[in-house]
Scaffold this active site. Structure first.
Site, PDB file in Angstrom:
ATOM      1  N   GLU A 151     -21.118 -42.064 -32.549  1.00  0.00           N
ATOM      2  CA  GLU A 151     -19.806 -42.155 -31.920  1.00  0.00           C
ATOM      3  C   GLU A 151     -19.697 -41.531 -30.531  1.00  0.00           C
ATOM      4  OE1 GLU A 151     -17.205 -43.894 -33.208  1.00  0.00           O
ATOM      5  OE2 GLU A 151     -18.670 -44.510 -34.725  1.00  0.00           O
ATOM      6  N   SER A 426      13.460 -26.827 -90.130  1.00  0.00           N
ATOM      7  CA  SER A 426      13.484 -25.457 -90.664  1.00  0.00           C
ATOM      8  C   SER A 426      12.769 -24.441 -89.784  1.00  0.00           C
ATOM      9  CB  SER A 426      12.865 -25.437 -92.061  1.00  0.00           C
ATOM     10  OG  SER A 426      13.707 -26.113 -92.977  1.00  0.00           O
TER      11      SER A 426
END
EC number: 2.4.99.28
Length: 785
Positions: A151, A426
């Site tokens: 690049e 319960s």
């Protein structure tokens, strides 16, 4: 006088050529049009004042003369403007523009969720893509060289921009040519991606390129080259949803960036130009050509010898689908990710967009061993059951509130049953016992277990189960609805005291979808009597948390997933170990007495004592499906001093009977207790066996009475004779040689007082009466026959 006969000369009228004839002027005024202009007078001839002839200046032989002096001056001025104006503009822009400091530019990146041992649970991938920032020294030098070869080969020596690229941009945007083209430096590419955008054509593209030029130049003067390269390698796109070199390394080679070799680094560098089309899985030949070009470039810049270059072999990559799957959280971990994300947003008071830019490493409280035990237990006991059957499991450390195991379902993107509002049956009786102890009623307090009728509604126990008149500790063990309904009525504020005790322990006062819990009107009003039998909705998470408070002798710790948070820069943002979130909600004596009453229940519930004789305290719960007589939900919640676990089993919609693979009803003492025991045994394997604290006295009793004793005068009615000793016989069936399984509830044979003596037990071991939420008259009670 006689006429003058002298000759007189007649002179022609003198006319001003610049004045129109009066008649014409008047006519024009009347017509409203401008007056006509007279024709210009003919110029004098070359020779003097007579009319010009054919050879005069007005003839065709006249030449137009150019003043070259002024042309030269104008051209010089134009050139100066064309040169100086951009320079002046550039200089002004350079002075005005602010370049952020390295690290100030926030880009979306992945946050990683870890278990307590550092293993990965999930990854929070932002919509903008997969990115994990790394430091420049984590990136091998040969990988950096490959990127520069691809690049920007003179990256470390250029001023941050390319004049040739900029001039080409001007040409292409003003005169056409397919938009802005290559030639950008690494610095310019970073500025484009991070700061100025990617508009590519027309005047907008030219302005973008000019901004890029100014910022790149100034950035090169203010940032080090290593800082620019690091930022660039963390933001650039490599394909496969991977932004940055670290994510790309995982996406293509499934390895950390630190382990990339020369060939792999060159391939990643080759992808930057056209990441999607140069993927080896898409265009292997194009990828190989570009890869070779990058390697040759590395030789050209002196980063690679020719011999090493010749030795390189094109590297294999993992399939693209594998890379995609790596970013997807699956199974129960997806629900953990969801809860961790929500907790982070609340913890830091931020939105998801901000969260997605932090690159966080989140260490959770999840214990891999406990999590595996919970998942394996659910998988084992739900195998072969109704496909609509679901389960949820939450385990919490009572000493910290840290969530050790979390199972809300098997679908990462599905409904989370651990966060669902569900009636608890319960298992809620425990909070009635808390309230009673807070009001001085000890565990030895005697209460009638016979059937009762309230407002025309009959309340009973399953199969006529009862203990005559027995202690509230014994009634809790047997899960007798009638006894605890009477106990709730004895409380100073009845059901409101039960709700308050539950909230104190850790049952949430609200959660998504339920604005006010334990409220009959849903607006924060008081509950009615059904609260003692678990009529109202609570979450599995809340039940594990509330029981954890009892395990911690009444000290509440807010349940949490997040243990530690570190950002991408290594800064510790949060550390739960330095937070003190403990709060005494319930008196220690009360909590320890409740624990004492709950200790026999796991063994009583079809033999679910923990492995190795480890002490536990637990309570089952079952909820009836409307008025059908079938069951809808089943629970088992219990704890040791170091772990509290809540288990729920039900169905997807809660509208069909809850039965096992053999068609039998499921109670809390069945599948939920199986899952609970397997989870607890697996999570606690290899840890020290701990005992519960010895309770102190409340109402004349310190823990469960070991021998018959008369209660204090203020504690209630006189007691019945003590309970006889019993032998429990568990019916079994041999399913294979040497292997038996229990069938049905256990049977007891009294060995003390003769059958029928006062206080003798009747049918102990039977499951608790299922609670029918919303029954008319007495919510939570079975409907009238």
């Amino acid at each position: 006088m006689p006429p003058d006969d002298r000759l007189t000369a007649v002179l022609p009228p003198v006319r001003d050529g610049d004045i129109a004839p009066p008649i014409d002027v008047v006519r024009a005024a009347l017509e409203g049009s401008p007056p006509p202009k007279p024709p210009p007078p003919p110029p004098p001839g070359r020779g003097g004042g007579g009319p010009s002839g054919p050879g005069g200046p007005s003839g065709p032989g006249r030449q137009f003369r150019i003043n070259w002096k002024w042309v030269r001056r104008g051209s010089a001025i134009a050139v100066a403007v064309m040169v100086l104006l951009p320079l002046i503009t550039f200089g002004m822009a350079y002075m005005i523009v602010d370049v952020p400091e390295p690290g100030d530019i926030r880009t979306p990146q992945v946050s990683t969720i870890l278990a307590s041992d550092g293993s990965e649970i999930a990854r929070i991938v932002p919509p903008e893509g997969n990115r994990v920032d790394v430091k420049i020294d984590q990136i091998p030098v040969h990988v950096r060289d490959a990127v520069m070869a691809a690049e920007d080969r003179d990256f470390y020596s250029n001023p941050g921009f390319s004049w040739t690229g900029f001039l080409r941009a001007i040409k292409n945007n003003l005169f056409g040519g397919g938009g802005l083209q290559g030639g950008s430096t690494i610095t310019q590419q970073y500025v484009k991606n991070a700061l100025v955008g990617d508009e590519r054509s027309g005047i907008g593209g030219l302005i973008r390129k000019a901004k890029e030029l100014v910022i790149s130049t100034k950035m090169s003067g203010e940032w080090s080259k290593d800082a620019v390269l690091q930022a660039y390698l963390n933001i650039i796109y490599f394909g496969r949803g991977a932004y940055g070199i670290s994510a790309a390394s995982k996406a293509y080679f499934d390895k950390p960036v630190e382990q990339l070799d020369v060939a792999e680094g060159a391939l990643l560098a080759a992808l930057i130009q056209r990441p999607s089309t140069l993927d080896p899985a898409v265009d292997p030949e194009g990828a190989a050509d570009r890869w070779n070009w990058v390697l040759d470039g590395m030789v050209d810049i002196g980063a690679l010898s020719q011999a090493d270059r010749d030795a390189q072999v094109f590297p294999p990559t993992v399939p693209p689908d594998y890379a995609f799957q790596q970013n997807q959280t699956t199974g129960p971990n997806g629900l953990i990710e969801r809860q961790v994300t929500n907790e982070l947003l609340d913890l830091f008071d931020i939105n998801e967009q901000t969260l997605n830019t932090e690159g966080l490493q989140i260490t959770t409280t999840i214990d891999p061993k406990a999590q595996e035990a919970a998942v394996d237990a659910v998988d084992k006991y739900l195998e072969g059951q109704d496909p609509d059957m679901r389960a949820a499991v939450v385990s919490i450390d009572p000493r910290t509130g840290g969530i050790k195991a979390y199972y809300g379902g098997s679908d990462a993107n599905g409904f989370d049953f651990a966060q669902a509002g569900l009636p608890t049956g319960s298992s809620f009786k425990v909070f009635a016992l808390v309230a009673a102890l807070q009001q001085g009623i000890g565990l030895g307090y005697q209460i009638d277990s016979g059937p009762l009728e309230v407002n025309g509604i009959k309340i009973g126990n399953v199969e006529g189960e009862g203990c005559g008149t027995c202690s509230i500790a014994e009634a809790l063990k047997r899960s007798l609805n009638t006894s605890y309904y009477r106990l709730m009525l004895k409380l100073e504020n009845g059901p409101a005291d039960v709700a308050e005790a539950a909230h104190d322990a850790g049952v949430a006062e609200s959660f998504p979808g339920v604005e006010h819990t334990l409220s009959e009107d849903g607006k924060g009003g008081p509950p009615n009597n059904g609260v003692v039998l678990g009529q109202y909705q609570s979450r599995v998470l809340d039940m594990a948390s509330a029981y954890a408070t009892l395990a911690a002798s009444g000290v509440y710790h807010k349940p949490h997933f997040v243990e530690k948070v570190v950002n991408s820069s290594g800064q510790v943002l949060f550390d739960a170990s330095k937070e003190d979130n403990g709060e005494e909600r319930i008196d220690k004596a009360v909590a320890d007495n409740v624990t004492s009453a709950m200790q026999p229940i796991a063994g009583w519930s079809r033999g679910h004592n923990l492995a190795g004789g480890r002490p536990s305290a637990a309570k089952t719960g079952t909820v009836q499906l409307g008025d059908t007589g079938d069951n809808r939900d089943a629970w088992m919640v219990g704890y040791t001093p170091s772990l509290s676990t809540a288990v729920w089993v039900g169905t997807t919609e809660g509208v069909k009977p809850l039965v096992n693979k053999w068609g039998s009803p499921i109670y809390g003492s069945g599948l939920p207790s199986d899952i609970w025991k397997a989870t607890m045994d697996g999570a606690l394997e290899g840890t020290d066996v701990e005992s519960f604290p010895k309770p102190t006295e409340i109402g004349g009793y310190a823990g469960v009475p070991q021998a018959p004793a008369a209660p204090p005068p203020s504690a209630g009615p006189p007691t019945d004779p003590g309970q006889p000793s019993v032998t429990v016989i568990q019916p079994t069936i041999e399913v294979a040689p040497g292997i038996t399984i229990p069938i049905g509830p256990p049977t007891t044979v009294p060995v003390g007082p003769p059958p029928g003596a006062p206080g003798a037990p009747v049918g102990p071991g039977a499951p608790e009466v299922p609670v029918a939420p919303g029954a008319p008259g007495v919510p939570g009670a079975p409907p009238p026959p």
